[in-house]
Design a protein around this motif. Sequence first.
Motif, short mmCIF file in Angstrom:
data_model
loop_
_atom_site.label_atom_id
_atom_site.label_comp_id
_atom_site.label_asym_id
_atom_site.label_seq_id
_atom_site.Cartn_x
_atom_site.Cartn_y
_atom_site.Cartn_z
N VAL A 443 0.85 -1.19 0.00
CA VAL A 443 0.00 0.00 0.00
C VAL A 443 0.89 1.24 0.00
N ARG A 444 0.65 2.09 -0.98
CA ARG A 444 1.38 3.36 -1.02
C ARG A 444 0.37 4.51 -1.14
N ALA A 445 0.70 5.59 -0.47
CA ALA A 445 -0.19 6.75 -0.44
C ALA A 445 0.62 8.02 -0.49
N ALA A 446 -0.01 9.08 -0.99
CA ALA A 446 0.65 10.38 -1.12
C ALA A 446 0.00 11.40 -0.20
N VAL A 447 0.81 12.21 0.44
CA VAL A 447 0.34 13.32 1.27
C VAL A 447 1.04 14.58 0.79
N LEU A 448 0.27 15.62 0.51
CA LEU A 448 0.85 16.89 0.08
C LEU A 448 1.81 17.40 1.14
N SER A 449 3.02 17.70 0.74
CA SER A 449 4.07 18.05 1.70
C SER A 449 3.71 19.25 2.56
N THR A 450 2.94 20.17 2.01
CA THR A 450 2.59 21.38 2.75
C THR A 450 1.29 21.25 3.52
N PHE A 451 0.65 20.09 3.44
CA PHE A 451 -0.67 19.94 4.05
C PHE A 451 -0.60 19.82 5.56
N ALA A 452 0.34 19.05 6.05
CA ALA A 452 0.44 18.82 7.50
C ALA A 452 1.91 18.81 7.89
N PRO A 453 2.23 19.33 9.06
CA PRO A 453 3.63 19.39 9.48
C PRO A 453 4.17 18.00 9.82
N SER A 454 5.48 17.85 9.73
CA SER A 454 6.13 16.61 10.17
C SER A 454 6.27 16.63 11.68
N PRO A 455 6.35 15.47 12.35
CA PRO A 455 6.19 14.14 11.73
C PRO A 455 4.72 13.81 11.52
N LEU A 456 4.47 13.08 10.44
CA LEU A 456 3.10 12.70 10.11
C LEU A 456 2.81 11.29 10.63
N THR A 457 1.57 11.09 11.07
CA THR A 457 1.11 9.75 11.43
C THR A 457 0.10 9.33 10.38
N LEU A 458 0.54 8.45 9.50
CA LEU A 458 -0.32 7.98 8.42
C LEU A 458 -0.63 6.50 8.67
N THR A 459 -1.91 6.16 8.65
CA THR A 459 -2.35 4.81 8.96
C THR A 459 -3.09 4.22 7.78
#
Length: 541
Positions: A443-459
């Motif tokens: 499973v691969r997914a994309a998140v816009l780099s400017t959308f949310a600050p790091s670190p991101l929690t992607l589930t």
Amino acid sequence: MLLPILATAFAFFHGLNGQAMDANGITLYEKLEEMERQMLNPFTLVSVVSPCSVNFNDDPNRGQQTSAEWVRIVFHDMITKNIAGPGLGGLDASIGFESDRPENIGIFVNVTLGQFAQFSSPFLSMADLIGVGLSDSLATCIQPDAPRIPLRVGRTDATGPGPAGVPGPLDSFEFAKAAFANAGFSQGEMIQAIACGHSLGGVHHTNFPDIVDGSQATFGSDQRASFDSTPAAFDNTQVQEYLTQTGLKGGPLVTGPVASRSDFRIFNSDGNATITAMSSPQSFRDTCFTIFTKMINTVPAGTVLSDPIVPRPWLLRESHLDLTSAGAVTFSGVIIGHGSTPLPSNASYFYGTVGGGNTGPKVSQGDITQYPIFLGTIIGFGQITDYKFSDVLNSPNINTINIQGSYQAPINQNIFLLPSQSFTIPILGPAPGLATIGHKYVVRAAVLSTFAPSPLTLTARLWYATSQPNTVVPKILNLNQTMTLKGTLGSYKVFQTVITVNSAGGSNFLQVKLGNTAQLASAKLDPVSWPTCTNTDLLTC
């Protein structure tokens, strides 16, 4: 899977919209829209019950009739409402745990639910599919206009058996009347329900040898004695033959051994007033649609059903965002149109932008697919046409697609699954069968780099169907897995994970969501069309 199924993959892109979710995290609107897709897909349940006389996935010489079994199962599932207590029971698929009871004699419970199980998903419960089955069976058995019973979604499946108490041919009139009254039906409605339900099919010697005793004409190796002279047409023939004592005179539950004349006892209980009132073709159809609608909406207390569903003239059958190798965002899918008048050669649409603007008119590209009739049967929605489209989204401000001036769907470019970079790997069982017993998903997914600050929690969350004891009805479960950063592509961060599940039936659906307790954004997608990968290290796929 019983037939090659047209992929019903779809994606929902939404943020925190405030809609109530069920235990699987699915909103009522998502269920409603999936039901629309189901109704407009000729390769789903309607294909299993077309034509009306078919005995699907079984020896055609047996005499079983799929459409009649799909009507019968509604009655057997819903009629025990309130027996266990006020508000308990109803149409909840508990019958799946009750197939071995004498009141459910025959193969119809497991055969029917097994047919429905291939279409199970987190969006449509088995109880909802039982309602779809009734609607589809009538649509294929009423020609040429194929009207539809109004369908609602939102039913919840039971986790175990309900109480016994289904009236049978040998039960007294008083017992049947009390059972219907307990479930919320009057004596007149009981008469209507039995007359409507017995327009199709008949009684089988293998199940009731004392009723089908050799004195009646029968069909098939199971020796089915039909209720009327047109067992594969939903019409008023049984009512007319009963009232006029012509043809089959109402069938084996009217003319058979006295103790088993349950239809006669019920029809005659008010001096034939109710049965006479529904004896014309139109009054029969109108009465049956009303009583069947009440039956499928007889649900456990607390169940929240949607409004009646009428498929919109334009809809997305499936849609998905993706990234090209250069990092450009693409949006592709299939538009559905349907109607009684000729549809255009291309579907028109435009992309809406933040602030209310749009990017200008567009038309669908590529081949179109038309479904006016399936297996010689009109499925009830006029001409159904699929239109393919695929576009590069040249603005990050695009947030909707607007189709034919009548349908709008949101587009969320902040987070989405990547179908072109995701893979499915079937897990095979032992030889010699080598049947698929599960899947691995890259499973691969994309998140816009400017959308949310790091670190991101992607589930990543996978919904899957798994078997459960004492029923052929699958149970929908889900598992969650944290995704890790793979790299960047264009303006996006790409995350990945591998999910393994031992499940081969029904439909699997994936979601990626950003955030922990507060869900900032998510996307859902069916991986059915993902490519396969055979690399030893799956993360190198």
